[in-house]
Structures are given as C-alpha cells and as structure tokens.
Design an enzyme around this catalytic site. Sequence first.
Site, short mmCIF file in Angstrom:
data_model
loop_
_atom_site.label_atom_id
_atom_site.label_comp_id
_atom_site.label_asym_id
_atom_site.label_seq_id
_atom_site.Cartn_x
_atom_site.Cartn_y
_atom_site.Cartn_z
N ARG A 148 0.80 -1.27 0.20
CA ARG A 148 -0.04 0.04 -0.02
C ARG A 148 0.95 0.99 0.00
O ARG A 148 2.02 1.17 0.27
CB ARG A 148 -1.00 0.00 1.04
CG ARG A 148 -0.06 -0.19 2.55
CD ARG A 148 -0.58 0.41 3.62
NE ARG A 148 -0.57 1.69 3.55
CZ ARG A 148 0.51 2.66 3.64
NH1 ARG A 148 1.69 2.11 3.88
NH2 ARG A 148 0.52 3.98 3.52
N GLY A 149 0.22 2.39 -0.27
CA GLY A 149 1.10 3.72 -0.26
C GLY A 149 1.29 4.02 -1.81
O GLY A 149 1.75 2.93 -2.51
N ALA A 150 0.89 5.01 -2.13
CA ALA A 150 0.83 5.28 -3.74
C ALA A 150 2.21 4.74 -4.56
O ALA A 150 2.11 4.04 -5.18
CB ALA A 150 0.67 6.73 -4.04
N ARG A 172 -7.00 -0.74 -7.63
CA ARG A 172 -7.29 0.29 -6.51
C ARG A 172 -7.58 1.60 -7.45
O ARG A 172 -6.75 1.83 -8.34
CB ARG A 172 -6.41 0.59 -5.58
CG ARG A 172 -6.49 -0.68 -4.40
CD ARG A 172 -5.57 -0.23 -3.33
NE ARG A 172 -6.36 0.66 -2.49
CZ ARG A 172 -5.69 1.22 -1.42
NH1 ARG A 172 -4.38 0.98 -0.94
NH2 ARG A 172 -6.15 2.04 -0.48
N GLN A 192 -3.07 2.82 9.65
CA GLN A 192 -1.56 2.87 9.12
C GLN A 192 -0.68 3.79 9.90
O GLN A 192 0.43 3.68 10.12
CB GLN A 192 -1.76 3.37 7.71
CG GLN A 192 -2.61 2.45 6.69
CD GLN A 192 -3.89 2.80 6.47
OE1 GLN A 192 -4.38 3.33 7.44
NE2 GLN A 192 -4.58 2.64 5.29
N ASP A 201 -1.90 10.57 -2.72
CA ASP A 201 -2.41 9.39 -3.70
C ASP A 201 -2.55 10.19 -5.09
O ASP A 201 -2.39 9.39 -5.99
CB ASP A 201 -3.59 8.69 -3.12
CG ASP A 201 -3.00 7.95 -1.89
OD1 ASP A 201 -3.10 8.58 -0.80
OD2 ASP A 201 -2.91 6.71 -2.25
N LYS A 241 -5.13 10.09 2.28
CA LYS A 241 -5.91 9.22 3.12
C LYS A 241 -6.97 10.12 3.91
O LYS A 241 -6.73 10.88 4.55
CB LYS A 241 -4.67 8.51 4.23
CG LYS A 241 -5.50 7.60 5.28
CD LYS A 241 -6.35 6.60 4.98
CE LYS A 241 -5.54 5.66 3.88
NZ LYS A 241 -6.35 4.88 3.08
O1 MRU Z 1 -4.78 3.23 1.62
P1 MRU Z 1 -3.44 3.30 1.64
O2 MRU Z 1 -2.90 2.91 2.96
O3 MRU Z 1 -2.65 2.76 0.40
O4 MRU Z 1 -3.32 5.03 1.66
C1 MRU Z 1 -1.80 5.74 1.67
C2 MRU Z 1 -1.75 7.01 1.82
O5 MRU Z 1 -2.86 7.79 1.78
C3 MRU Z 1 -0.64 7.73 1.88
O6 MRU Z 1 -0.50 8.76 2.57
C4 MRU Z 1 -0.08 7.98 0.25
O7 MRU Z 1 -0.34 6.80 -0.47
C5 MRU Z 1 1.45 8.36 0.11
S1 MRU Z 1 2.72 6.88 0.53
C6 MRU Z 1 4.19 7.53 0.54
#
Ligand code: MRU
Length: 407
Positions: A58-60, A102, A211, A252, A263
């Site tokens: 997870r995380g962009a 996603r 998270q 994201d 998020k």
């Molecule tokens: O649902 P997630 O855990 O994938 O959401 C992640 C976030 O919102 C992060 O802040 C974003 O992707 C940046 S990660 C460097």
Amino acid sequence: MTADLSKIPRSIWWGKSESNDRPTVFLIDQTRLPMIGDVLSCQKLEGVEKAVKSLAVRGAPALGVAAAMAVALWSTNESTDKEVDVWLSGIDAAAERIGSARPTAVNLAWGAQKLRDRAHEQADRGLGLQELKDDVVAFAQKMADDDEAANRAIGANGAELIKPGSRLLTHCNAGSLGTVFYGTVGGVIYTAFDQDRLEHVWVDETRPLNQGSRLTAWELMSAGVPCALIADSMAASIMQSGWVDAVFVGADRICANGDTANKIGTLMLAVCARNFCIPFYVCAPESSIDRSLEDGSQIPIEQRDPRELAGFTASGTLLPDDVASTQAFDLLTKKGERQLKFKHGHQMSLYRNTGGGYGFDAWFQTSPPEVPIYNPAFDVTPAEMITGIITERGVFDPDGLCDTDTA
Ligand code: MRU
C-alpha cells in the site's frame, strides 16, 4: 544522532524463490505489521493484485512499483506467447488489470502504464521476445531503485523547510513502507532528523485501518526518531496548544490545480492547520501528479469494506505459557489453519507458526451489527489549503505545480 533504518525492510523487491527458483515478487505483508512481519511471495499477477486489494502492499509510490512488477511477473511466469504482437496484447491486458485494482492512487495505473509503454517502445526498436521479457523485468527493478532515489530527493528538499527544534504532525503512512524504501514524508522526517532539525513527530492513528499507529509509529520507533501516537481526534487540540510547527502528509493523486487526494482525515488536518496558521505540506513523487485532471472533484475516491469501520482487526502470535494451553491450541490447529466464528460477528483464524507459537488474525465487531456505514478511504484537500508541494524536483506552490516542465 541519525535515523537507524537498518530494521526497516524494503516494502517490495524482485528476486527468485528459494523453493522453485522462479522469478518472484516479494512483499512485506503490511496488514499484519507490526506484530507479524511476513514476507509474501507472488509468482503470478493475481498474487500481486490480491496484495494490492488487501493493502498488504500500500502507499501510492509502492503501488506504482507493485503494478510494474506485476506486469513483468505476468510476462516472465505466465505468458506462453510466441509472437511479439500477441505478447504485447497480453502486456496491455495485464497492465489494465493491475492498474485498476484500486482507484485513487494514480501511481498504480502510472506504474502499469510505464511498463506497458516500455514494452511497446522496445518492441518498436525490434527487440526479440526473450530480449523484451528480460528488458521489462530489468525496467521494473529500475523503477524500484528510482523510487528510493526520488524519496531521498524529496527528503532533502523538504528538510530545508524545517526549522531546528520543529515538532511535526503526520497522517497515515507516507513513510518507507508506503514507498519502496525511505518514504516521502518519511524521507523528510529521516533527513531532518539526521540534520538535527527535528524535535518530535506526532503520529495520527489513522482510523479505520491504523496505518499511523501500526506502520508509521513502528517505523519511527525502529529508526529511533522521537514520536508520540495520538488519536485522529486529538490533532486540533494539539495544534491549539501550540505543539505543532508543521504538518507533512503524502498524496495519492495531485491534480493539475494542486488539489490533493490523500488518506481520509487529511482534509480535517488541513482545515485545522489553516485555522491555527500552521504550514501544511504535501510530499509526493512526480508520479503522483495527474495532469489530466483539472481539479479534485474528478478524483475517484475508493470506498472500502464497511467491516473496516464496524470493528477492528488484530494479528499477532500467541505463545502459550503452560502445557494445557499448548495442548488446547495444538488440538485446534491440528488440521491446519482453523477458522473460528463467534456470536456478534467476531471472527478469528488460528494457525501454527513455523517459528513456534500460534498466529492469529482476528476481527472484532465493535459497532451495532446493523448500523449503516460510509467508509471512503481518501479525501481531497483543496490546493489553497496547501502551503507547498514537495517533489523530487523541488518545492512548489500548488498553483504553480504544472507551470514547469516534467522530468
Ligand atoms: O490506503 P493506503 O494505505 O494505500 O493509503 C496511503 C496514503 O494515503 C498515503 O498517505 C499515500 O499513499 C502516500 S504514501 C507515500
């Protein structure tokens, strides 16, 4: 003191399985961190897709690399095509499938598209099928290295904005785990800490999937960066007390006008930061910028399973302390993993750990079972609430983000 990153693993990497010597994408299962740090091995696109949907990865920025590696994995382990044209159609389909696993983080589709474009470019140059297959694997691995390099640049650019003695607040996990390594906000935090500018980081819990409390708090503790965990609802009060010098969040998807999806809960922080005149920064690689969308109203927002909000999950290892308990757990797990169901919806699965003890994944219902639930995973912060957007190329005013050429 400098941040000790030696205990933080890369979130995703390409390698070969020890059991069958096949090309494999390895991922840290982030759904079980910090109590269990399993490594998932995927040898098919479907495995990476499941990991993306379940948030094991997870995380962009990490999603961008996962998408590219998933397509490369399909090419190496699943494609049986003999003709370049047919292989290219397969690459297109694989990229389309993983890129839409996603909806909100634009990096996922970006990573898939980048790999797909590379395949087409190299095919146009006349490479043979095996050369093409080797090339896309090498390209996906390079994307992982590039991600770390971008994060280090973001870290250096962002740290310059931090005055010595600063107390930062962050949300979700835009740390090392949300990227391949080092992190975007994580990069700023680690760099600022190394430069002795950072006093302390407030870590939002980040309901519903935590998270912040599970991942960011674990990362910062592992790295030796001073931090404290707060519930999301405490942020306004801490700002009001004068204990926050700047807010740093990830992204994201950033639109052409600077509106930013991140998020759920990020918007609330931006509103509070504006009220208390606290700078609010977004950290993201160029790959998170979607110039095709004019503003945030066009960003698709992922809706997630209501169960994430209706209760909470927990994973861990149980190490029985007496013979009777060990026997009871042995009996329960005699035939392998055991699913246990309870009244009120609570559920638990138990399994024997190879390293000893018994692993559990549990979900406990905490709300009335029938309550209607709305569970969007992201919100959009308007550009005018953002003090600056920090990328690997520098620090930008949100409204000037797209005035410069892209790398
Ligand atoms: O649902 P997630 O855990 O994938 O959401 C992640 C976030 O919102 C992060 O802040 C974003 O992707 C940046 S990660 C460097």
